[in-house]
Design an enzyme around this catalytic site. Structure first.
Site, short mmCIF file in Angstrom:
data_model
loop_
_atom_site.label_atom_id
_atom_site.label_comp_id
_atom_site.label_asym_id
_atom_site.label_seq_id
_atom_site.Cartn_x
_atom_site.Cartn_y
_atom_site.Cartn_z
N CYS A 1 -0.44 4.04 2.25
CA CYS A 1 -0.18 3.81 3.67
C CYS A 1 1.28 4.08 4.04
O CYS A 1 1.57 4.66 5.09
CB CYS A 1 -0.50 2.35 4.04
SG CYS A 1 -2.12 1.77 3.52
N ASP A 2 2.20 3.65 3.19
CA ASP A 2 3.60 3.57 3.60
C ASP A 2 4.56 4.45 2.81
O ASP A 2 5.75 4.52 3.13
CB ASP A 2 4.09 2.11 3.48
CG ASP A 2 3.29 1.18 4.38
OD1 ASP A 2 2.85 1.63 5.45
OD2 ASP A 2 3.11 0.00 4.00
N CYS B 1 0.83 -1.20 0.00
CA CYS B 1 0.00 0.00 0.00
C CYS B 1 0.86 1.25 0.00
O CYS B 1 1.42 1.63 1.04
CB CYS B 1 -0.93 0.00 1.22
SG CYS B 1 -1.98 1.47 1.33
#
Length: 325
Positions: A147-148, A144
């Protein structure tokens, strides 16, 4: 002995646990069948149990570990009266009412009957299946970018995949990374023309064609990848500290095939703007019906929607039943 519930929630990620909090606060005493730890497609707590630090969930300015966040959500649901069972649903029958749910032997009597069902079984990211990939998930290996990506500022990273999702991930990551290498098994992209052109025009993006990742190397975090050329068989090192796997997702919907309407990709269909499925009294929330956003916060929001939809449906159902009798 078969037991009866007003609400049964199948799955326990952010969507399922949020639905549990809301239905419990509505005095519906929900039963949450959260899955088994041994099953990668039925992980209690969902994908966040496989995530390290989460920095984009509102309310945690310093970030929170994925498992810690899910433990807190679980405790919150139990505080209001939800009952959680760490077991796996093996069969459902949704063409009868009350709905029937089996845990264990699918040939025995149903374990639970339920007036309503909330499906929150999530989806799983497709992985490469190479050595060390699972061990380094959350330590440089990610599925992701949203997300990261922030953690890879000024780093050299790689994205595996050739579709629109891979191009979207790669383009997003150029906001942070120094370079992004797209690794693809073929010599042309599967992505739409516009997405391919955007990626090819970005100065930070390079391509490794006809190539695959043979291994991920690193003790505590990703240090490099072993790349195999599929035409020559030659192997080489690629020095990156991040690997984003973008080869697709698989919704956990096998239980519901032939009963609930699905997209060709397997995601459950819900009535736009609601969590309602094609069966009255059955609702779906989270990644099992969301192929677009796939974020913990959107999953939690849809879990709230499913709980409210279920509560209102049950009220109407009980009112109609009382009037009929």
């Amino acid at each position: 002995m078969t037991e009866h519930r007003q609400v049964t929630i199948i799955g326990s990620g952010p969507a399922g646990l949020t639905a549990a909090v809301y239905t419990a606060r509505a005095n519906l005493a929900p039963l949450v069948i959260e899955g088994e730890p041994s099953s990668t497609s039925d992980q209690p707590g969902g994908q966040l149990m496989l995530t390290t630090e989460v920095e984009n969930f509102p309310g945690f300015p310093e970030g929170v570990m994925g498992p810690d966040l899910m433990t807190r959500m679980r405790a919150q649901a139990e505080r209001f009266g939800a009952e959680l069972r760490t077991l796996k649903v093996t069969k459902v029958q949704l063409d009868v009412h009350p709905f029937q749910i089996w845990i264990g032997d699918p040939n025995a009597e149903p374990t639970v009957t339920s007036d309503s069902v909330i499906v929150a079984t999530g989806a799983q990211s497709l992985m490469l299946g190479v050595p060390n990939e699972a061990r380094l998930l959350g330590y440089g290996v990610s599925t992701c970018a949203t997300c990261d990506g922030f953690f890879f500022r000024d780093r050299d990273i790689a994205v595996v995949g050739g579709g629109d999702s891979a191009m979207e991930e790669a383009l997003f990551l150029t906001k942070f990374a120094r370079t992004v290498t797209i690794i693809h098994r073929r010599d042309t992209l599967r992505a739409s023309r516009i997405m391919a052109e955007r990626a090819e025009a970005n100065d930070k993006i390079r391509f490794l064609w006809n190539s695959t990742v043979a291994d991920v190397v690193g003790e505590q975090a990703v240090e490099k990848l072993i790349i195999e050329n599929l035409q020559t068989g030659e192997r080489s090192d690629l020095a990156v500290t991040g690997l984003f796997v973008a080869i697709g997702h698989r919704p956990n919907t096998d239980l519901f095939k032939g009963q609930l309407d699905m997209e060709d990709s397997g995601y459950l269909r819900t009535v736009p703007g609601t969590s309602r499925t094609n069966i009255e009294g059955v609702f779906a929330c989270g990644d099992v019906q969301d192929s677009t956003y796939r974020q913990a916060i959107t999953a939690a929001g849809s879990g709230c929607m499913a709980a409210i939809d279920a509560e209102r449906w049950l009220e109407a159902f009980h009112h109609a039943h009382a009037a009929a009798t």
